[in-house]
Design an enzyme around this catalytic site. Structure first.
Site, PDB file in Angstrom:
ATOM      1  N   LYS A  89      97.890  -0.146  26.680  1.00  0.00           N
ATOM      2  CA  LYS A  89      96.609   0.551  26.767  1.00  0.00           C
ATOM      3  C   LYS A  89      96.832   2.009  26.388  1.00  0.00           C
ATOM      4  O   LYS A  89      97.823   2.620  26.795  1.00  0.00           O
ATOM      5  CB  LYS A  89      96.048   0.436  28.184  1.00  0.00           C
ATOM      6  N   SER A 120      87.518  -0.687  31.827  1.00  0.00           N
ATOM      7  CA  SER A 120      87.832   0.136  30.674  1.00  0.00           C
ATOM      8  C   SER A 120      88.950  -0.424  29.799  1.00  0.00           C
ATOM      9  O   SER A 120      89.157   0.030  28.673  1.00  0.00           O
ATOM     10  CB  SER A 120      88.250   1.535  31.152  1.00  0.00           C
ATOM     11  N   SER A 161      88.923  -2.188  36.357  1.00  0.00           N
ATOM     12  CA  SER A 161      89.109  -2.060  34.907  1.00  0.00           C
ATOM     13  C   SER A 161      90.177  -2.960  34.303  1.00  0.00           C
ATOM     14  O   SER A 161      90.356  -2.964  33.087  1.00  0.00           O
ATOM     15  CB  SER A 161      89.406  -0.602  34.548  1.00  0.00           C
TER      16      SER A 161
END
Length: 241
Positions: free
Chosen positions: A78, A153, A177
């Site tokens: 990420k 997210s 998330s």
């Protein structure tokens, strides 16, 4: 053999038996990324040269008999985790040109385990969102239906795993998330107990709640990677000893 359909444990087994090389495995995923990422917008940065270099080192370790269970396994990070010499944007125009001078602990530990870095995944800007539509780099598409969102997210990480553009990806979870996007694309995701995984080098949203975790097709795959990233880190005062 459809390499992208194998579990992490199965990939580890075929690599250790030298039925396929780490370089071949990395190139297989890089080819899939080239074909599918333009439509999904799940990767912000693709680190092809780094991936092939990592794979070469993995093949050498396998040949020398020094490989571990994750040696040669490709991974996506990420884009909230700092990566030495590689852009770390947090999905924000503000950090579009930021190149970190060091690795986050999660990145450092996965590198030490011999994994192969495919790239950095798209995300809601500074992890503030639950649909992956707030990124400066545009929305991520759900692999199962491009008209739908993948959640956020960590939507980029969820999408690359669901589309098999990486066998596993890291994520971060403050209020859902990892877990929410994992549910929206039909994969497994785990937010470990707070303090289990170091937050050093992970750009903060809410430091008292943020925790790094893993997204993968199965709980077994998540567990194999969680073992590699978990543990006390003197650089993170909230990590548990």
């Amino acid at each position: 053999m459809s390499l992208h359909t194998l579990s992490v444990a199965e990939m580890s087994a075929v690599l250790s038996r030298r039925e396929v090389s780490a370089r071949e495995l990395a190139q297989h995923f890089l080819d899939r990324i080239s074909a599918s990422n333009p439509a999904l917008n799940a990767y912000v940065t693709i680190t092809a040269e780094r991936a092939l270099a990592d794979a070469r080192a993995a093949d050498e370790a396998i040949a020398a008999g020094t490989a571990g269970p994750l040696t040669g396994i490709p991974v996506a990070q990420k884009d909230i985790f700092c990566t030495d010499g590689i852009r770390t944007t947090c999905g924000s125009r503000m950090l579009d040109n930021f190149v970190s001078p060091y690795d986050a602990t999660v990145v450092e530990r996965l590198s030490a385990a011999g994994t192969v870095l495919l790239g950095k995944t798209n995300m809601d800007e500074f992890a503030m969102g639950s649909s992956n539509e707030t990124s400066w780099y545009g929305p991520v598409r759900n692999p199962w239906d491009h008209a739908k969102v993948p959640g956020g997210s960590s939507g980029g990480s969820a999408a690359v795993v669901a589309a098999r553009l990486a066998p596993v990806a890291t994520g971060t979870d403050t209020g859902g998330s990892i877990r929410q996007p994992a549910a929206l694309v039909g994969i497994s995701g785990i937010k470990p107990t707070y303090g289990r995984v170091s937050r050093y080098g992970m750009i903060a949203f809410a430091s008292s709640l943020d925790q790094a975790g893993i997204m993968a097709p199965s709980a077994e795959d998540c567990a194999l990677f969680l073992q590699a990233i978990a543990g006390f880190d003197v650089r993170d005062s909230t990590s548990v000893d």
